[in-house]
Each structure stands twice: as structure tokens, then as C-alpha cells.
Design a protein around this motif. Structure first.
Motif: not given
Ligand SMILES: Cc1cc2nc3c(=O)[nH]c(=O)nc-3n(C[C@H](O)[C@H](O)[C@H](O)COP(=O)(O)OP(=O)(O)OC[C@H]3O[C@@H](n4cnc5c(N)ncnc54)[C@H](O)[C@@H]3O)c2cc1C
Ligand code: SF4
Ligand code: SF4
Ligand code: SF4
Lengths: 135, 578
Positions: A1-30
Motif C-alpha cells: 500500500m502506498a500510504k499507511a491507512a489508519p489501522s482498522a481499529g481506528n477507523r469507524p466501525k460500520i454495519l451495513v444492512f444489505s439485501t440478498n438479491t439486490i445490494s449483496d451482488p453489488g457489494i460482492d461485485l466491489a
């Protein structure tokens, strides 16, 4: 990695509620396209965003998440034709609950993520991560 | 929950996961989780050999549930559910955790963080399986009979095809006669068969079938039950008689309405301005010369796309945006029929795009050879129909002549009208048919599930779904038949058990869940243990979860996504890793 990202411990914890058939495939695609976003993002999948209980949002924030992102179906939903409106009401109710508890309603966010929305998902995660860091 | 023995199987996916995630570290952490009896890694979890080893482990360790951390469930949820079943445990006691698309591939440069995330994700999976309950698909015996609504050509062909497969058919037609729109058209493209003759042949065949019951002048007035086992009521239009039927599937083939222009739209209402269907009714009577109101017709001007491909405007707030598909070909074919009556008649076609797709291109070319003149008008400047001095004059800007305006005197202006959704409010209400943006009935997916609706066991076909030529209408009705027959010939349907369930202890019947549920009959009020509570009918519930967020008591939850499971997963995702 080019720049040191703040470690995961310091980055805000995000919970995503996603849907099986619509957004899951979009997130998978990422992931399939090797786009990266913060590892502090975790996903729980449900059939439809119109079925998320506002109490879950509250519960997640009280348990230690910094923000909850709801990937709504954006009109494509086969389960509930009016799910976007329903999801918006759920978000409103969750924000109301947060305010009652003196918490910042901006910790809950909703946006439409479709099955090919890899880029929008990643940029939403980036923006939400930044926004939460400032709260 | 206490005492459940969970197995956690972690897949390397070649190196797709293990290159970016320290799988051994994940395994060691997960092994310490309470409830986890065994944690193992696999090079390829989906391989035959790995699956065999998992089955052995499940049996040896007497596991109650398993978690596999691998790729997206889109790929292998069914593979591993089937494996779970083969091993002897309930397939709904399996949880798939996505550590490839949603972890290793998304965090390729942060091995430590990705590993930590994988541990949390697997823990959430374990929590999910621990709180899971064994579920069985709901098996419903199917009634080997079908209801077909609408006896146009689509419905008639559907009835015959179902009957061919030994399925009893009730064919219900609202009108006094069968055949729908087609008998009015005379000779039809692509092979000049008479519409009435097509219908007559089908009717003869239907009459010879013992397993088809035809009701004319009748309507469907009630539907109860669910896929595989519907009870319907059919009532004679005059209200005299009502018959109760039991069917396993329903095919809707109620057709379309020809678009009816508003008064003054392209001069409609003035003498000499007719729609395509009206012109088709004049044609068969004509011999030698075409006549309209006792006047010989020398010049015919066709205006295409009337009532289709409309732009939104103040006076037309709900435009028909779609192309009606059939009309370019029908207009060109009509011109050939007219030239057949009088080879000397002048025919001008004012079109936007010539959509005589497929083999119908031949008709377009032939019409040109027989003297039809084609002029293309711009999308934003449609032709104008005027009557200076009582004679019809059509002014049009020809795109191919650089937008030059031309005036064409006409004896007859034929408005090439499109297809509009047919008004069918009663039926929509009885069957709860989903209506799409254009007003036609809506399939689940135009390409992947083109004849299925959100109502299991109810299929749509023909022009009721959207504009279609006859061949396309029949193709879709046969598709609906094969879907329906596949359901009925199997003898049963298995419905997903991932539906809503009410905790009757916690529920105090407030009715909110019933109000939130869009599916008719899914939520019922019942008496239980001396109080009123909600009951969700598992065969009618679609498992959408719409009822979940409105329950003040958190008393209703979806199997597989219960309030407890979601909260336990949240806990598992944030809990410190020690
Ligand atoms: C002017 C014109 C010319 C055409 N020419 C051609 C051509 O040459 N070649 C070609 O391939 N296609 C042509 N078409 C298209 C063709 O008409 C359609 O593809 C065809 O009619 C579709 O058949 P259908 O059975 O789906 O619908 P329909 O023909 O509309 O039949 C539907 C039937 O359902 C019945 N029904 C409706 N509601 C109910 C209810 N609630 N309960 C019970 N019954 C109900 C109706 O009474 C009707 O009998 C033409 C269309 C037009 C407008
Ligand atoms: S088929 Fe031709 S006339 Fe009909 S709406 Fe489409 S483009 Fe217009
Ligand atoms: S919303 Fe909850 S409490 Fe109200 S009836 Fe439904 S299950 Fe019972
Ligand atoms: S899950 Fe959906 S279909 Fe089932 S009862 Fe709840 S709202 Fe109705």
C-alpha cells in the motif's frame, strides 16, 4: 500500500444492512473488481430493506458500531413494491430513537445500492467513514 | 442454544482467500468460540473430496449445525445446503459466510485487518447457526387442474397445451365469444391467415377435448388458497350462476385494448380520420375500389406511433412511453392488403422508426415495391392533420429531405394506434395481479422470469403482459403453460420455510403486522391460549419481512433473520478478539 491507512481499529466501525438479491451482488461485485474499502465495514444480509427493525440499528450502535448504513433496494425490489418508502420510514424511526438517547442521527444512513453498484457502494463507504470520523 | 455443536469450515479458495487472510489464525480464533466443536480449513471447500470430508466430520463430531466461510452465498449456498442434507443435518442449520467477495478480495492490502474481519464474520455465522432452528420446506400437494382467464388466442392455445399434458383446464372468457381481438383483423401477418379462421380451428380443437371446460360470458370473482391449491369462484356475467373450482395454477391471458385517440388527436373525430382497427374493419368489404362513406379513396395517409412512444406533456401527464411493437408491421401489412384491393391507391406512411423487425422486414420491402411511400417524421414534430376547405390535408416534416415541410391531401387518414393496457380492475383485485409502469401486468423479471408474477402459481401471458404480436403472445402463453405444468405435474410444491413467525407469548394482537403486509391473507387474527394473537400463514407469506419493523413487541420475526439472530450477529461482529 502506498500510504499507511489508519489501522482498522481506528477507523469507524460500520454495519451495513444489505439485501440478498439486490445490494449483496453489488457489494460482492466491489470485491470481485478488487475495489477496496475499510475492513471495519461488516455486512448483514436480509431479504428486503423494508424488513429491518429500527431497534436493530439502535442495538448495533449501542453494541459498539459507529454507524449503520442501510442499502435500500431503490425500486427494484421483488418483495415489497414500496420498500424504498418503507425503508425511509424505518430510518426516520431509528433516527428518532437515536435523538431520544442523545445520539447523533447522522450515524444512520440510507442509500440505494443496486446489483451492479460496486462503485457507488465503495464511495458511500468512503464518505460515510469520513463523515463518522468527524462526529 | 446451549449444547449446540457447530462445525466451522474455512475455505482457502485456492489462494483467493488464504493469500489475503491468515486462515490458520482465523481457525484458531474460531475454534475457541463457545459452541464451536470443530474448526477446519480446506483448500477448496466445494470440491467433492472436501465435501466428503465435511460429511464425515459432521457425523463423527455429531454436529447440529455448520458454518462455511468461503465465497459469496450466490455461488454455493445451494451446494452446501445439499451437502448438509446429505450429511444428515437440517439444511437450514447451515450458514454461509462470505469471506471472499466481502473480505479477502476487498481488503487485499490489509492482511491483519482482513484476518480480524474474517474472524468476526465467521463468529457472526456461528451465532446465526447456533440460534437457527431446523426447518422444513412447506410441501403442498398440487391440484392437477388449471384456470385460464381470457379466451383470446393466447388463452386458447394455453388451454390446449395444458390439456395435451393431461391437466384439466377451466377456460373463462368474459365475452360471449372466444377469440379476443383477432377475429376482427381479417388476413393477418405474417402468412395472411384469417384471424377468424385461426380462432375457429382452435375452438373446434377445444370442443373435442374432454378435459377443457369453457365458460363464456363469465368472470372470476373470488380466489382463495395458495400456489398448488387455489379455490376460485366463477360467476356468469348476468349473475345467475356461480361455480366453485379448485385449481393448482392460474394463467392470465386477458389481452389488451387498442389505443383510443382523444377527440382532435391527429384530427381524430373528423370524417375521414380513422384508427387502424377501424380501417381493418372497412377492408374486407371492399372490392375493386376502396370506399369510405360512399367516396372513392385515392390517397391514404398512415400516421405511425399514435398512442405509443409518447412524450410527457402537460395535457398528457401519464404518457405511454413504450413502443407497441405490432403496429409498424400491421400498418405495412395493411397497406399490402389495401393495394391488393386497388393497386392504384396512393399510400403515404409517416413513421418515426420502422420497426418491422425480424422476417417482417420482407413486408416492408414489398410494400415499397407495391408503391407505398415512406416519409420519416421527427420525434419532436409530429404530423398535423387539417381540413382547409373541408378536405383533409396532412402536413409533415420529412427528416430525410432535411426537414422540409410537405402537405399531403388525403381521402383517408389512418392513425396507426398502439396497444393500451386493458381496464380490468375487478380481476386485478381478485387475483392481486401486480401492474407495471405501463399499466400492463408485471412479470418478476422480463428476461429471467418472464411469465411468473409475485403471486406464486399465477402466471401472465399474451398481450396482457405488454404489446405483442400474435406469435409473441402465443410464445408467452406457452411459456406460462410450461411453468404451470412443471408445477402441477410434479404433484407438489415446496415452499421456502424462511417466512415470518409470531411469538404468541409476546404478541398482544395490535394488528400492525397485518396492516404492513402487502400479501392478501398472509396475516390472520386467531385466538390462542385465551387471547388474540397474529398468525402468519406460511404458504401465503413471502418472507419479505415487511411486518417485522412495525411490531412494537418484536414478536414477529423471519425464520433465518430473527430479532435474536440479528442481535447475536451484531454482538459477534463487535466483540473484542482476545
Ligand atoms: C389493428 C390490429 C391488427 C393486428 N394485426 C395483427 C397481425 O396481422 N398479426 C399478428 O401477429 N398480430 C396482430 N395484432 C396483434 C394481435 O391482435 C394480438 O397479438 C393478440 O390479439 C393477442 O392475443 P391475446 O389472447 O393475448 O389477447 P386478446 O386478443 O386481447 O384476447 C384477450 C381475451 O381475454 C378476454 N378477457 C379480458 N378480460 C377478461 C376477464 N377479466 N375475464 C375473462 N376474460 C377476459 C377478452 O374478452 C379476450 O377474449 C394486431 C393488433 C391490432 C390492434
Ligand atoms: S411498432 Fe412502429 S408504429 Fe408501433 S409504436 Fe413501435 S415504432 Fe411506433
Ligand atoms: S405487530 Fe406484533 S404484537 Fe402486533 S399483532 Fe403483529 S405480531 Fe402481534
Ligand atoms: S414477511 Fe412479508 S409476506 Fe410474510 S407476513 Fe410479513 S409482511 Fe406479510
Amino acid at each position: 500500500m502506498a500510504k499507511a491507512a489508519p489501522s482498522a481499529g481506528n477507523r469507524p466501525k460500520i454495519l451495513v444492512f444489505s439485501t440478498n438479491t439486490i445490494s449483496d451482488p453489488g457489494i460482492d461485485l466491489a470485491g470481485s473488481q478488487h475495489m477496496s474499502y475499510s475492513p471495519s465495514v461488516k455486512v448483514i444480509s436480509v431479504p428486503c430493506s423494508g424488513g429491518i427493525h429500527p431497534n436493530w440499528v439502535l442495538y448495533a450502535l449501542e453494541a459498539g458500531f459507529d454507524g449503520v448504513f442501510i442499502a435500500a433496494d431503490g425500486g427494484d425490489c421483488a418483495c415489497l413494491p414500496d420498500c424504498t418508502a418503507r425503508t425511509a420510514r424505518i430510518v426516520e424511526r431509528a433516527q428518532g430513537l437515536l435523538k431520544e438517547r442523545g445520539s447523533d442521527p447522522r450515524r444512520v444512513k440510507m442509500a440505494a445500492i443496486c446489483s451492479v453498484c460496486s462503485e457507488p457502494f465503495v464511495s458511500h463507504m468512503r464518505q460515510f467513514t469520513e463523515a463518522l470520523s468527524k462526529l | 442454544m446451549i449444547g449446540k455443536r457447530i462445525g466451522a469450515f474455512l475455505c482457502h479458495c485456492g489462494g483467493n482467500i488464504s493469500d489475503y487472510v491468515d486462515e490458520e489464525k482465523v481457525r484458531a480464533a474460531v475454534e475457541k468460540e463457545s459452541g464451536v466443536a470443530v474448526a477446519k480449513t480446506f483448500l477448496f471447500a466445494c470440491s467433492e473430496a472436501s465435501q466428503e470430508e465435511m460429511i464425515r466430520t459432521i457425523r463423527e463430531e455429531k454436529l447440529d449445525g455448520i458454518v462455511i466461510a468461503s465465497c459469496s452465498p450466490k455461488l454455493h449456498l445451494d451446494t452446501f445446503r445439499a451437502m448438509a442434507r446429505r450429511s444428515g443435518i437440517n439444511r437450514y442449520m447451515y450458514t454461509q459466510v462470505n469471506v471472499r467477495e466481502q473480505c479477502s478480495w476487498a481488503h487485499r492490502h490489509e492482511r491483519e485487518e482482513a484476518t480480524e474481519k474474517a474472524i468476526r464474520l465467521v463468529r457472526a455465522g456461528v451465532a446465526h447457526s447456533r440460534l437457527g432452528v431446523p426447518l422444513t420446506d412447506l410441501r403442498i400437494e398440487t391440484t392437477p387442474a388449471a384456470l385460464v382467464v381470457g379466451a383470446g388466442v393466447a388463452g386458447m392455445r394455453a388451454a390446449l397445451a395444458l390439456s395435451d399434458m393431461g391437466i384439466a383446464v377451466y377456460l373463462v372468457e368474459q365475452a360471449a365469444r372466444v377469440g379476443g381481438r383477432v377475429p376482427a383483423w381479417g388476413k393477418m401477418f405474417p402468412n395472411d391467415r384469417e384471424g377468424a379462421e385461426i380462432v375457429d380451428t382452435l375452438l373446434q380443437a377445444i370442443r373435442r377435448r374432454e378435459n377443457i371446460t369453457l365458460f363464456t360470458g363469465a368472470e372470476v370473482v373470488e380466489k382463495r388458497g395458495s400456489v398448488g391449491d387455489f379455490s376460485v369462484k366463477v360467476r356468469a356475467a348476468d349473475g345467475t350462476e356461480e361455480i366453485a373450482l379448485r385449481v393448482g395454477a392460474i394463467v392470465v391471458a386477458t389481452g389488451f385494448d387498442p389505443y383510443l385517440p382523444a377527440a382532435g388527436e391527429f384530427g381524430y373525430g373528423a370524417p375521414g380520420v380513422v384508427t387502424l382497427p377501424e380501417f381493418r374493419e372497412l377492408l374486407p368489404a371492399a372490392e375493386g375500389k376502396l370506399r369510405y362513406r360512399d367516396r372513392e379513396v385515392r390517397n391514404i395517409v398512415y400516421i405511425y406511433c399514435v398512442g405509443s412512444r409518447q412524450a410527457a406533456a402537460k395535457e398528457n401527464p401519464r404518457p405511454n412511453l413504450y413502443c407497441s411493437r405490432y403496429c409498424c408491421t400491421a400498418a405495412v401489412h395493411t397497406a399490402l392488403l389495401a393495394a391488393g384491393v386497388d393497386a392504384g391507391v396512393n399510400q403515404y406512411h409517416l413513421y418515426r422508426d420502422m420497426r418491422t423487425y425480424g422476417k417482417n422486414e420482407i413486408l416492408f420491402e414489398e410494400a415499397g415495391r407495391k408503391g407505398s411511400v415512406f416519409l420519416r417524421y421527427p420525434d419532436d414534430a409530429p404530423p398535423v392533420v387539417e381540413r382547409p376547405g373541408g378536405e383533409l390535408l396532412v402536413r409533415v416534416r420529412d427528416v430525410l429531405l432535411g426537414g422540409e415541410e410537405i402537405g399531403i391531401p388525403a381521402d383517408l387518414v389512418v392513425l396507426v394506434t398502439g396497444m393500451a393496457p386493458r381496464e380490468n380492475a375487478n380481476l386485478v383485485n381478485v387475483l392481486k395481479l401486480p401492474v407495471g409502469a405501463g399499466g400492463f401486468f408485471n412479470e418478476i423479471h422480463p428476461k429471467l422470469r418472464p411469465v411468473e408474477t409475485m403471486i406464486d402459481g399465477v402466471f401472465i401471458s399474451g398481450a396482457a403482459q405488454g404489446p405483442k404480436t400474435l406469435a409473441e403472445s402465443v410464445a408467452s402463453s406457452l411459456a406460462a403453460v410450461s411453468k404451470g405444468a412443471a408445477l402441477l405435474l410434479k404433484g407438489y410444491v415446496d415452499l421456502s420455510p424462511l417466512v415470518a413467525k409470531v411469538d404468541t407469548e409476546a404478541c398482544a394482537w395490535c394488528g400492525e403486522c397485518g396492516n404492513a403486509c402487502p400479501y392478501d391473507g398472509a396475516v390472520e387474527r386467531v385466538r390462542q391460549g385465551g387471547k388474540e394473537v397474529a398468525y402468519v400463514h406460511p404458504a401465503l407469506c413471502k418472507g419479505c419481512g415487511g411486518c417485522v419493523p412495525v411490531c412494537p413487541a418484536e414478536a414477529v420475526g423471519l425464520e433465518g433473520y430473527t430479532n435474536d439472530q440479528v442481535k447475536a450477529m451484531i454482538d459477534a461482529l463487535v466483540r473484542e478478539i482476545v
